[in-house]
Design a protein around this motif. Structure first.
Motif, mmCIF file in Angstrom:
data_model
loop_
_atom_site.group_PDB
_atom_site.id
_atom_site.type_symbol
_atom_site.label_atom_id
_atom_site.label_comp_id
_atom_site.label_asym_id
_atom_site.label_seq_id
_atom_site.Cartn_x
_atom_site.Cartn_y
_atom_site.Cartn_z
ATOM 1 N N PRO A 1 0.841 -1.208 0.000
ATOM 2 C CA PRO A 1 0.000 0.000 0.000
ATOM 3 C C PRO A 1 0.875 1.257 0.000
ATOM 4 O O PRO A 1 1.780 1.387 0.821
ATOM 5 N N ASP A 2 0.630 2.148 -0.935
ATOM 6 C CA ASP A 2 1.383 3.397 -1.042
ATOM 7 C C ASP A 2 0.453 4.531 -0.621
ATOM 8 O O ASP A 2 -0.340 5.020 -1.419
ATOM 9 N N ILE A 3 0.524 4.893 0.650
ATOM 10 C CA ILE A 3 -0.427 5.865 1.204
ATOM 11 C C ILE A 3 0.182 7.270 1.125
ATOM 12 O O ILE A 3 1.196 7.554 1.763
ATOM 13 N N ASP A 4 -0.434 8.135 0.315
ATOM 14 C CA ASP A 4 0.014 9.519 0.148
ATOM 15 C C ASP A 4 -0.995 10.449 0.818
ATOM 16 O O ASP A 4 -2.206 10.336 0.568
ATOM 17 N N LEU A 5 -0.507 11.374 1.639
ATOM 18 C CA LEU A 5 -1.383 12.261 2.387
ATOM 19 C C LEU A 5 -0.995 13.718 2.155
ATOM 20 O O LEU A 5 0.185 14.046 2.035
ATOM 21 N N ASN A 6 -1.996 14.596 2.095
ATOM 22 C CA ASN A 6 -1.774 16.032 1.934
ATOM 23 C C ASN A 6 -2.016 16.743 3.260
ATOM 24 O O ASN A 6 -3.129 16.702 3.800
ATOM 25 N N PHE A 7 -0.984 17.397 3.785
ATOM 26 C CA PHE A 7 -1.106 18.182 5.007
ATOM 27 C C PHE A 7 -1.038 19.663 4.663
ATOM 28 O O PHE A 7 -0.398 20.046 3.668
ATOM 29 N N PRO A 8 -1.655 20.531 5.475
ATOM 30 C CA PRO A 8 -1.468 21.964 5.254
ATOM 31 C C PRO A 8 0.026 22.292 5.324
ATOM 32 O O PRO A 8 0.750 21.697 6.137
ATOM 33 N N PRO A 9 0.516 23.209 4.487
ATOM 34 C CA PRO A 9 1.953 23.513 4.471
ATOM 35 C C PRO A 9 2.510 23.891 5.844
ATOM 36 O O PRO A 9 3.658 23.571 6.152
#
Length: 607
Positions: A120-128
């Motif tokens: 599983p390649d889990i990519d997450l977007n966080f606020p900068p």
């Protein structure tokens, strides 16, 4: 529901991947507890286990109803409905509570493989402004000796290699006019692809398992000799060890920050925003919901300008050509706009010629598998066809024969053969979810929307023009476009950013709102503030060219101590330069201040 969970969990646990889900869950939980929003990207939303573990809000089950009160669920298929958000309203038959609608019909095979065997390649977007904290928490969670930044290797590009080759001949005293181009190309080819320097993946972390040493996998170093804290990086390009150790992608992205800002300004929780709001959805096919008071300046076919992933000229043109009305259709649009050879020369021709409607073309890779299974193609074969098509390998002859036998239209097979790359449906769904929420704020809370846009997405400003009327802003835009067209000037990136900001300012003015002037006593350092009484936005100090964040912040710090008595007082107590002061004076921000603190006793007619 249980069958889907069992199918996924069997492979995830058997292959030892459950810890990856657990780590992602812990990191997201910590960010949420700290008051920040996390977005998912890539195909992680294809996994229902990821949905249940709160790693993604994308629900990959078929469209369905579920009662928030008694948990009664209904998976009855309704023809033509591709997304659960497009299901009609319904009361729970057991307790008469309005039922929630969800489900995007995404197979887990896209993310986990047909047997749930893929890593599983889990990519997450966080606020900068939270990304570094997410990285630090990961180190804290897994051990400081176990977590390293993912390294990248920058190589010599083709143009640079030619520059090196020409430089070599010049240094040797050759006349470049007399050197054969083939000789230069020969030398350049030897330089191309050679390691030039090292760097860091923008959000990648490499995790070394307990019981192993990092040197079992890779040497470590500071990137390009920059010995910064917590920046120890793998020596190898992360792709070289991608399948050996766990890589986490914890990226910085402005969209979660923008949603948080709009939520904070309005007090509206994101989960309370309906993703099937008719007015918000209408912006993608019509500008009517903007309720422009001034309509004679320009003709608009949709209101998607300034909405992430949908506000570019290319995608707005795509929206004009397809007129999407539902959430499910927007997911197709997202797939069409992110794929390669999916829209141009493919779906575009099918729609324009009337061969297929928007809902009948291929938008996302997962749609191929689900469509073929519906047609009667065996699931494993449908998966194999999807994998071939999304990687640009075309449909194998034996698979084409199976598709034809299952009455798959010829145009569909031909369309598959043109595709070079396809977007995962889970990623498209996550983007559309975000876009519809932003559209909802744009319709229902316009000032808060524009304050967020100008604060976080706009990069360059022409405040003098922004403060003017809609007609004046339009004239300025029109003159600039005409001048660039007649003189055939290619705009500098800065000028393009100014034009984009002015387009949004024009839309705002057309809707009856305005940008006020900077206020020395009320303006923020970096954020636009909402002034509901005046139906206006109050700009921050950094919109003035040359005033950086440090100088802007120093104004706020100084005014907390005591009011500014004069322009010289402002200059002495802040980090503003004399040029900054002149620019503020030109904007009439300092009209209420004298030049200095001294009061003249002889100020009347020279006496």
């Amino acid at each position: 529901v249980s069958a889907r969970l069992e199918a996924e969990l069997t492979g995830i646990i058997k292959n030892g991947y459950s810890v990856i889900y657990y780590i992602a869950n812990k990191i997201i939980k910590k960010a949420n507890e700290d008051g920040f929003i996390v977005g998912s990207r890539g195909s992680v939303g294809s996994s229902f286990v990821a949905t249940m573990a709160n790693i993604t809000e994308v629900n990959p089950l078929p469209p369905h109803y579920v009662c928030p009160n008694c948990r009664h669920s209904d998976f009855t298929e309704i023809k033509g409905v591709r997304s659960g958000f497009d299901l009609p309203e319904k009361l729970c038959p057991q307790c008469l509570t309005p039922m929630n609608r969800d489900g995007q019909n995404i197979p887990f095979a896209t993310f986990l493989g047909y047997e749930a065997e893929k890593v599983p390649d889990i990519d997450l977007n966080f606020p900068p402004d939270y990304q570094s904290r997410a990285h630090e928490y990961t180190r804290e969670l897994l051990g400081y000796d176990n977590v390293y930044r993912a390294g990248t290797i920058e190589t010599v590009a083709e143009k640079t290699a030619f520059g090196y080759a020409k430089g070599y001949y010049e240094r040797r005293g050759y006349d470049l006019e007399k050197v054969r181009s083939a000789d230069i190309a020969y030398l350049a080819a030897g330089c191309q692809g050679v390691k030039k320097t090292t760097g860091q993946h923008p959000g990648g972390l490499v995790v070394v398992p307990t019981g192993f040493d990092v040197y079992d996998f890779t040497p470590i170093q500071y990137p390009a000799d920059k010995s910064e804290g917590n920046s120890m990086t793998t020596h190898f390009d992360f792709r070289a060890i991608h399948d050996n150790v766990l890589k986490l992608d914890l990226l910085g992205h402005v969209d979660p920050l923008a949603l948080k800002m709009m939520s904070d300004l309005t007090g509206i929780k994101l989960e309370d925003i309906p993703l099937n709001d008719p007015e918000a959805l209408s912006l993608f096919s019509s500008e009517t919901a903007l309720k422009r008071k001034i309509k004679n300046l320009r003709a608009l076919e949709n209101g998607a300008q300034g909405i992430p992933e949908f506000g570019t000229n290319f995608v707005m043109g795509l929206l004009n050509a397809t007129k999407p009305k539902t959430f499910g259709e927007l997911v197709i649009i997202s797939g069409l706009s992110h794929g390669t050879d999916v829209w141009r020369g493919n779906a575009e021709q099918l729609i324009n010629s009337g061969v297929a409607q928007l809902t009948e073309v291929i938008g996302c890779r997962d749609d191929i598998m689900t469509y073929l299974i519906e047609k009667g193609v065996p699931a494993k074969t449908a998966f194999a066809i999807m994998e071939d098509v999304r990687k640009g390998r075309k449909v194998k002859p034996e698979f084409a024969a199976i598709m034809t036998a299952c009455h798959v239209p010829g145009y569909y097979i031909e369309s598959c053969n043109k595709i070079k790359y396809m977007f995962p449906k889970a990623h498209a769904t996550a983007y559309v979810t975000m876009a519809v929420r932003v559209a909802w704020f744009k319709v229902h809370y316009p000032l808060e929307y524009y304050a967020t846009f100008f604060s976080l997405r706009a990069k360059q400003f022409d405040l003098e023009t922004m403060m003017k009327s809609a007609q004046d802003i339009y004239t300025k835009l029109d003159n600039d476009r005409l001048m660039n067209k007649t003189q055939r000037i290619k705009l500098k990136p800065k000028d393009e950013e100014v034009l984009y900001t002015l387009q949004m300012a024009l839309e705002m003015a057309e809707r009856g709102y305005r940008v006020a002037n900077i206020d020395l006593d009320r303006s923020d350092a970096a954020l636009f503030l909402v002034d509901h009484e005046k139906n206006a936005l109050l700009p921050p100090f950094i919109v003035v060219d040359g005033i950086g964040l440090n100088a802007a912040s120093s104004i706020l710090d100084a005014r907390k101590e005591r009011p500014f008595l004069s322009r010289s007082d402002l200059l002495e107590r802040t980090k503003l330069s004399a040029t900054n002061l002149e620019d503020l004076a030109k904007l009439k921000v300092l009209d209420h201040l004298d030049e200095s603190n001294q009061i003249s006793l002889f100020s009347f007619d020279g006496y």
